[in-house]
Design an enzyme around this catalytic site. Structure first.
Site, short mmCIF file in Angstrom:
data_model
loop_
_atom_site.label_atom_id
_atom_site.label_comp_id
_atom_site.label_asym_id
_atom_site.label_seq_id
_atom_site.Cartn_x
_atom_site.Cartn_y
_atom_site.Cartn_z
N CYS A 2 0.78 -1.35 -0.02
CA CYS A 2 0.10 -0.04 -0.04
C CYS A 2 1.03 1.30 -0.17
CB CYS A 2 -0.91 0.07 1.32
SG CYS A 2 -1.64 -1.61 1.35
N ARG A 27 1.10 2.27 -6.12
CA ARG A 27 1.58 1.06 -5.13
C ARG A 27 0.16 0.13 -4.42
NH1 ARG A 27 6.34 2.02 -2.44
NH2 ARG A 27 5.69 0.47 -0.83
N TRP A 74 -3.77 -1.72 -1.35
CA TRP A 74 -3.77 -3.09 -2.00
C TRP A 74 -4.06 -4.21 -1.11
CZ3 TRP A 74 -1.66 -8.13 -2.66
CH2 TRP A 74 -1.72 -8.55 -4.05
N ASN A 100 1.06 -0.58 6.06
CA ASN A 100 1.38 -1.34 4.70
C ASN A 100 2.25 -2.61 5.19
OD1 ASN A 100 2.44 -2.18 2.38
ND2 ASN A 100 4.13 -0.58 2.30
N GLU A 483 8.91 -11.74 -21.53
CA GLU A 483 8.79 -10.44 -20.99
C GLU A 483 7.58 -9.43 -21.76
OE1 GLU A 483 8.90 -6.41 -19.13
OE2 GLU A 483 9.35 -8.75 -18.33
N GLU A 490 -0.12 -8.04 -18.10
CA GLU A 490 -0.29 -7.22 -17.22
C GLU A 490 -1.21 -6.00 -17.34
OE1 GLU A 490 3.16 -5.69 -14.55
OE2 GLU A 490 4.04 -6.33 -16.55
N LYS A 605 2.82 -1.58 -8.01
CA LYS A 605 4.39 -1.21 -8.63
C LYS A 605 5.24 -2.19 -7.52
CE LYS A 605 7.21 0.36 -11.21
NZ LYS A 605 7.28 -0.43 -12.65
C1 AGP Z 1 6.50 -5.85 -13.96
O1 AGP Z 1 6.09 -5.12 -14.97
C2 AGP Z 1 5.86 -6.07 -12.88
N1 AGP Z 1 5.58 -4.74 -12.20
C3 AGP Z 1 6.60 -6.86 -11.87
O2 AGP Z 1 6.47 -8.41 -12.36
C4 AGP Z 1 7.73 -6.60 -11.27
O3 AGP Z 1 8.80 -6.72 -12.15
C5 AGP Z 1 8.34 -7.68 -9.89
O4 AGP Z 1 7.22 -7.26 -8.97
C6 AGP Z 1 9.57 -7.46 -9.40
O5 AGP Z 1 9.72 -5.78 -9.20
P1 AGP Z 1 11.16 -5.26 -8.83
O6 AGP Z 1 11.90 -5.24 -9.88
O7 AGP Z 1 10.67 -3.77 -8.16
O8 AGP Z 1 11.51 -6.26 -7.72
#
Ligand code: AGP
Length: 610
Positions: A2, A27, A74, A100, A483, A490, A605
């Protein structure tokens, strides 16, 4: 994961809290709320849905006051609705708390407190904590003491901020596992999950470590441990300006960040390429080169998009450095009881530097004696602070939930690492110079691909109604297929799978018919002939093919329904180019499907909980 914000000072708190929430909305964005100390009473206002819903509610009844907390959620425990939204209050309404993280032993705490007469009104884990604080607060402790007593009983992770109507000049913040930053302004303090909610008020910040708390008064902040030991905390400066977290005229942060990549790839290499020696330097790990060069075993661990970058890193390091590399899903590694050989080195890769599983994998590897180095984007993040050394991406803040520029910068940094280590092994100077020049040429090549965005938009118009997609790649471009599929999943909610092209025959080929779009990364490289056979196999089942090909490859036009060209480069650098059209394809398809590309459903995120 969050977003939390707290304010104490002389200004009206509401505008500062709401602006802070908007900066943190990436977030978590399924419900939001504020609590303000107004006329000696704590007033709580919360709504389900985006922050704009909360803003509407607040505009109906102004909440004057200069002490307050706010939260964007979240959901982990309890459906995302108004009742379960934060802040949560105690039975008396004297306390308000935002959180959070996850209180793992909340059920046991709740049962005890209910036996003591506490009334619970939500399904959340967090509510147990505010009632536990109440339990101590009502027994003669002040807020500081009550919070510490309660936290000493909590298992799990938290970033919390608590206020009380009985202590109008105090705000308490505490951290364990979830990020929390204290912003120190002129006679005011802004507390938040990350600096993006603080930067418009001050650039002076302190990052709380695990088991630390801050007792914030109107003119003073005291940082100490949960065991009440004072901590002398250094004040750091935020390294970027406000405009870095604005959309700068783009419709979405994701598009802005895709279009920034010529610059961010250049920023990832700035001062790190030594052209005359055909090598690279990475200042952040200069003291670790010995342990890297002679490491019997290298581990790369990460989650999501960062894990895809790690896969490409494995290919690069094994090809050029000839060291065994293992790529680990951080969430699996932490519970798998992995074998860590003496002298092993682990790289943890994370854009946010706060991903809970990656953090835990790092701690597990350290516990087992590995040297742990970080590749992170967010300066001052927990992984950056707790790893033995590391390399920053310098990609600037990435706000769009779907990671784009961080990925190409991660792969660029892994290419620099590979060059640095390979030149200390068997790679000759002339080959090194060739690689330096190829890396230097990447920003221009990426800019050229981005100029072609209209063509990619047209291709998106031909496919945005599809319900499934298959992405195929070989060698360095297999992780790019993964990817590309992840980006589409996503933000457009289309079911998509990435696969090593040769694996298609062992199952996924059954999915292919005239309704199945198949994206094939088919650049001119050492396995080009193999990938074109895979294209023929798809064609034979009437699959519709979008090929990512090397400029000048006219042949492929005869095989594919649509072709997107990328400039030529060295084989191991192709992922930095071939991912760009896939980012744009996913973006345009999501737009055509009217999806919220910056805040896709169910995502956040930075995944700061398990
Ligand atoms: C990718 O687009 C996603 N937001 C998610 O898979 C992300 O890559 C994953 O949560 C890892 O995040 P980080 O690189 O901040 O550790």
């Amino acid at each position: 994961m969050c977003g939390i914000v707290g304010y104490i000072g002389n200004k009206e708190a509401i505008p500062i809290l709401v602006e802070g929430l908007k900066r943190l909305e990436y977030r978590g964005y399924d419900s939001a709320g504020v609590a303000i100390l107004s006329n000696e009473k704590i007033i709580i206002e919360k709504e389900s849905g985006k922050i704009s819903e909360l803003e509407k509610a607040i505009s109906k009844s102004p909440l004057p006051g200069n002490l307050g907390i706010a939260h964007t959620r979240w959901a982990t425990h309890g459906y995302p609705n108004k009742e379960n939204a934060h802040p949560h209050a105690d039975c008396t309404g004297r306390l308000a708390l935002i959180h959070n993280g996850i209180i793992e032993n909340y059920a046991a705490i709740k049962t005890n407190l209910q036996a003591n007469g506490h009334k619970f009104i939500t399904e959340t884990d967090t509510e147990a904590l505010v009632h536990l604080i109440e339990e101590y607060y009502c027994n003669g402790n002040n807020l500081d003491e009550a919070v510490r007593a309660a936290l000493s009983q909590v298992q799990g992770t938290y970033g919390i901020v608590v206020i009380s109507s009985s202590e109008p000049d105090t705000l308490i913040a505490a951290k364990k596992g979830s990020p929390l930053v204290i912003g120190m302004g002129e006679n005011e303090y802004v507390i938040a999950s990350d600096v993006s909610a603080i930067i418009s008020h001050t650039k002076n910040v302190s990052y709380l470590e695990d088991n630390e708390m801050a007792v914030v008064k109107r003119n003073k902040v005291t940082i100490k441990t949960i065991e009440n030991l004072e901590v002398n905390k250094k004040v750091e400066k935020i390294a970027f300006d406000l405009d870095k977290i604005e959309k700068c005229g783009y419709d979405h942060f994701m598009l802005k960040e895709i279009m920034e990549q010529p610059q961010t790839i250049e920023d990832a290499t700035r001062g790190r390429l030594i052209a005359e020696e055909g090598t690279a330097r990475l200042g952040g790990i200069r003291h670790e080169i010995e342990s890297l060069i002679y490491a019997p075993h290298m581990l790369l661990s990460a989650c999501g998009t960062s894990w895809h970058a790690a896969l490409i890193g494995e290919y690069m390091i094994e090809e050029f450095v000839r060291t065994t590399v293992e790529v680990e899903y951080a969430s699996e590694f932490r519970y798998r009881d992995p074998v860590i050989e003496r002298g092993s080195v682990m790289f943890v890769i994370s854009q946010s530097g706060e991903t809970a599983d990656t953090l835990a994998a790092m701690k597990e590897a350290k516990r087992k004696g590995a040297k742990v180095l970080g590749i992170c984007n967010v300066v001052g993040s927990t992984i950056a602070r707790e790893s033995d050394a590391g390399v920053y991406l310098h990609a600037g803040p990435e706000i769009g939930v779907a990671s784009t520029k961080a990925f190409t910068s991660q792969v660029t940094v892994l290419a620099l690492l590979t060059l640095l280590l390979a030149r200390m092994r068997n790679l000759g100077a002339s080959k090194g110079v060739e690689i330096v020049n190829a890396i230097k040429a990447l920003p221009k090549s990426v800019a050229k691909i981005l100029e072609n965005h209209d063509t990619i938009k047209e291709i998106a118009e031909a496919y945005y109604k599809s319900q499934n997609f298959l992405y195929l790649g070989r060698g360095y471009n297999f992780p790019v297929a993964l990817e590309g599929a992840l980006k589409l999943k996503e933000i457009s909610y289309i079911h998509a799978e990435g696969y090593p092209a040769a694996e298609m025959k062992h199952g996924p080929i059954a999915l292919i018919d005239e309704n199945m779009p198949v994206v094939v990364i088919a650049t001119k490289d050492s396995i080009y002939d193999k990938i074109t056979s895979n294209i023929e196999e798809v064609k034979a089942r009437r699959g519709r093919i979008i090929a990512i090909a090397t400029e000048g490859d006219e042949e492929i036009k005869k095989r594919a329904d649509h072709v997107i060209y990328v400039p030529p480069t060295l084989e191991f650098l192709t992922p930095i180019l071939t991912i760009i059209p896939l980012q744009l394809l996913a973006y345009y398809i999501a737009i055509l499907r009217d999806c919220d590309v910056d805040q896709p459903r169910n995502l956040a995120k930075s995944v700061t909980v398990e």
